[in-house]
Design an enzyme around this catalytic site. Structure first.
Site, PDB file in Angstrom:
ATOM      1  N   CYS A   2       0.665  -1.260  -0.060  1.00 31.02           N
ATOM      2  CA  CYS A   2      -0.019   0.053  -0.055  1.00 31.02           C
ATOM      3  C   CYS A   2       1.058   1.407  -0.208  1.00 31.02           C
ATOM      4  O   CYS A   2       1.964   1.163  -0.262  1.00 31.02           O
ATOM      5  CB  CYS A   2      -1.107  -0.052   1.314  1.00 31.02           C
ATOM      6  N   LEU A  48      -3.529  -1.757  -1.582  1.00 28.28           N
ATOM      7  CA  LEU A  48      -3.675  -2.689  -2.647  1.00 28.28           C
ATOM      8  C   LEU A  48      -3.716  -4.022  -1.980  1.00 28.28           C
ATOM      9  O   LEU A  48      -2.897  -4.712  -0.955  1.00 28.28           O
ATOM     10  CB  LEU A  48      -2.093  -2.822  -3.308  1.00 28.28           C
ATOM     11  N   ASN A  72       2.809   0.177   5.231  1.00 28.29           N
ATOM     12  CA  ASN A  72       3.198  -0.348   3.790  1.00 28.29           C
ATOM     13  C   ASN A  72       4.026  -1.509   4.034  1.00 28.29           C
ATOM     14  O   ASN A  72       4.977  -1.279   4.342  1.00 28.29           O
ATOM     15  CB  ASN A  72       3.612   0.801   2.945  1.00 28.29           C
ATOM     16  N   GLY A  73       3.615  -2.652   3.343  1.00 29.90           N
ATOM     17  CA  GLY A  73       4.443  -3.850   3.545  1.00 29.90           C
ATOM     18  C   GLY A  73       3.698  -5.200   3.798  1.00 29.90           C
ATOM     19  O   GLY A  73       2.562  -5.384   3.586  1.00 29.90           O
ATOM     20  N   ASP A  97      -2.043  -9.096   8.528  1.00 34.11           N
ATOM     21  CA  ASP A  97      -0.879  -8.780   9.351  1.00 34.11           C
ATOM     22  C   ASP A  97      -0.686  -7.422  10.076  1.00 34.11           C
ATOM     23  O   ASP A  97       0.074  -7.279  10.793  1.00 34.11           O
ATOM     24  CB  ASP A  97       0.402  -8.991   8.204  1.00 34.11           C
ATOM     25  N   VAL A 279      11.077  -9.295 -19.883  1.00 36.07           N
ATOM     26  CA  VAL A 279      11.417  -8.254 -21.072  1.00 36.07           C
ATOM     27  C   VAL A 279      12.878  -8.142 -21.372  1.00 36.07           C
ATOM     28  O   VAL A 279      13.772  -8.636 -20.958  1.00 36.07           O
ATOM     29  CB  VAL A 279      11.008  -7.203 -20.637  1.00 36.07           C
ATOM     30  N   GLY A 356      14.703 -11.378  -7.458  1.00 36.94           N
ATOM     31  CA  GLY A 356      15.924 -11.992  -6.886  1.00 36.94           C
ATOM     32  C   GLY A 356      16.862 -10.791  -6.312  1.00 36.94           C
ATOM     33  O   GLY A 356      17.960 -11.133  -6.279  1.00 36.94           O
TER      34      GLY A 356
END
Length: 611
Positions: A2, A48, A72-73, A97, A279, A356
């Site tokens: 978020c 989100l 956020n997270g 969470d 891509v 990664g």
């Protein structure tokens, strides 16, 4: 995943201001929003939805509504913490969470941050004593910006939201320009916006009665003992796979980015996702800048779908200004644009992806880490003699071999400022007109703070430590967060995990780097399940054909127009910029990274200052 905004002190129509600030970051959370406003603070949230889709809205309150949270997270050990808090007598209203942070703060206070496993930036407002408590995760995966202006403490996930606050004064921090020309990113706590700061990674803060106090709660501590590679590779494999499983927790589908290298391939295989995303770039040089065929072949071997896209030069250049707007600060890493496009591609299919990032910093993956142990006959010359040669060569023209002689007469602290070293202080000052930028603190001085914390360690460990504290947060994670969130996509990084870090700290130097290759323990672990070619492949990191495009008439003229603009005239000696551009076009020297660094700043500047 978020975004949040907030500020203290009444300013009139708090609701309208807060709404405008929230709308600036709607891309971070298009699913829902929430507000909390009282006489002391205004908090705004864009969501989100990933976990507990029905009941995870924010701002969120504890049982008696005395604490208010914006976050956020993701907290990957929230279920374990929730059970512990339930046993301690706490009452939960939902299964998100986020609520664990509220009750965890009630139970443990500031010590909460040391219990968290995840990526996070959050603020808790205490309505009883009018204080704010906030924190950022140990690596800086999630952003947190703040400023104090005219009595208002303003904070949030992105600087651009501050533009809508009536007390915010938008002013360029010219000293940051001097730093940026060397590092290709903004390396200090103060940002390109004067008086706007980043909360550093692994820090928490309290803000009360107009005073902010920051505390660092974690520092990496690498071991230097020798060890057996097979033993550590087994530990790496088990730990990384457990981390991937923890990072896969979601109530929506999870995918994975996939390049041709070991890091993303290892994550994609361990995650066992259904979809991977890649891509590549259209270029006159053929497939040199296109990893799609390799990624597709690997995806076939592990039985997953690979969704790919070729990016044309026109798409790259036309989207570049929008991407710099989303960055908040200029970032001259060409791979940021590739990351934006692969995020956009993935967002059309999933809400969450794994990637990664972090493997090179934690496990010793960059080829430059081999430099301290790659000795030649020249190194048999006493260091004092090499130092004199280095100083003489630093005043000579940059012909082939000069840089080697310069570096071999310097300590690691003198020669290594991270994975990008674009302009030397001497060269940056030739092109700069701004006296403030010219007088910016030298790169070495900025790095000294972190080198002093690993004094006595080996050179490779020093390089890793510096990269974890500067390069990782300033470049790698900035582009990861901003490009993914620009596309309303949550990006998760299983290598940058608390348990993985705890293991990485114990891996001996001889299991990290040797003269043949890098991140030995990780490669050995990957060989257990990945094709040998993939496990041993060198890192490419979204190669982008900037150097090729800059020789073409159209893009040469695009950059030249920027180099002769009023903004360029304000901060640079424009004739020097055009000379750089012509030097590259002539083919006499590849200075594409220098050109791109300046051009990126000018494009970013136009987005926010519009001269």
């Amino acid at each position: 995943m978020c975004g949040f905004v907030g500020f203290t002190n009444k300013i009139g129509d708090d609701g309208a201001v807060l709404t405008n600030m929230m709308n600036r970051i709607i891309h971070r959370g298009p699913d829902s929003d929430g507000k909390f406003i009282d006489g002391d603070v205004a908090l705004g949230f864009r969501r989100l939805s990933i976990i507990d889709l029905a009941e995870g809205d924010q701002p969120m309150f504890n049982e008696d509504n005395s604490l208010v949270l914006t976050f956020n997270g993701e907290i990957y050990n929230f279920k374990e913490l929730r059970e512990e808090l339930l046993k301690a007598g706490h009452t939960f209203k939902n299964h998100s969470d986020s609520e664990v942070l509220l009750h965890g703060y009630e139970q443990w206070g500031e010590a909460l941050v040391e219990k968290l496993r995840g990526m996070f930036a959050f603020v808790i407002f205490n309505r009883r004593d009018k204080s704010l408590f906030g924190a950022r995760d140990m690596f800086g995966i999630k952003p947190f910006y703040y400023t104090e202006q005219n009595g208002s403490f303003i904070f949030g996930s992105e600087i651009k939201s501050f533009l809508d606050h009536p007390e915010f004064k938008k002013e360029l921090n010219e000293e940051a320009l001097g730093h940026y020309l060397s590092f290709q990113y903004s390396p200090t706590e103060e940002t390109f916006f004067k008086n706007v700061y980043k909360l550093p990674p692994a820090h928490y803060f309290t803000y009360k009665d107009g005073k902010m106090e920051k505390v660092r709660y974690f520092k990496p501590n690498f071991s230097e003992k020798a060890g057996v590679l097979e033993y550590y590779s087994d530990l790496v494999d088990a730990t990384v796979r457990e981390s991937v499983a923890a990072h896969k927790i979601a109530d929506v589908e999870v995918g994975s980015f996939l390049s041709s290298g070991i890091d993303s391939s290892y994550i994609a295989e361990a995650a066992n996702v259904d979809k991977t995303f890649t891509v590549g770039f259209e270029s006159p040089d053929g497939d040199r800048y296109n990893e799609i065929s390799f990624a597709k072949a690997f995806a076939d071997t592990i039985g997953v779908e690979n969704i790919s896209k070729i990016i044309t030069p026109e798409e790259y250049w036309s989207t570049f200004p929008k991407i710099q707007y989303h960055m908040d600060e200029p970032l001259a890493d060409p791979a940021a644009i590739a990351l934006y496009f692969v995020s956009k591609l993935a967002s059309e299919h999933v809400k969450v992806v794994m990637s990664g990032e972090g493997a090179d910093e934690l496990f010793g993956g960059y080829r430059i880490y081999q430099e301290p142990i790659t000795l030649t006959s020249y190194d048999s010359i006493p260091f004092g003699v090499r130092r004199i040669i280095s100083k003489i060569c630093s005043h000579l023209p940059r012909v082939h071999g000069i840089n080697y002689l310069i570096r071999r007469g310097q300590t690691i602290e003198e020669r290594f400022i991270g994975n990008a070293n674009i302009f030397s202080v001497k060269d940056r000052n030739k092109i700069l007109k701004s006296e403030i930028a010219k007088n910016a603190v030298e790169p070495k001085v900025l790095c000294d703070k972190f080198y002093s914390e690993v004094k006595g360690k080996d050179d490779i460990t020093k390089m890793q430590y510096l990269d974890i504290n500067m390069w990782l947060m300033g470049d790698i994670l900035l582009k990861a967060d901003k490009t993914s969130m620009a596309n309303s996509l949550e990006l998760r990084v299983p290598f940058l995990d608390k348990k993985v870090m705890e293991l990485a700290e114990t891996i001996p130097l001889n299991c990290r780097v040797n003269t043949v290759t890098t991140k030995l323990a990780l490669r050995k672990a990957a060989e257990k399940t990945l094709p040998k070619l993939t496990a041993s492949k060198d890192k490419l990191g979204f190669p982008v054909p900037i150097r090729v495009w800059l020789k073409e008439d159209g893009y040469y003229n695009t950059v030249k127009e920027a180099f002769t603009s009023s903004a360029a005239e304000k901060y640079f000696n424009t004739e020097k910029l055009v000379a750089l551009l012509d030097l590259h076009r002539s083919g006499k020297e590849d200075v594409s990274r220098k050109i791109w660094t300046v051009y990126t700043f000018l494009v970013w500047y136009k987005q926010f200052f519009n001269d």
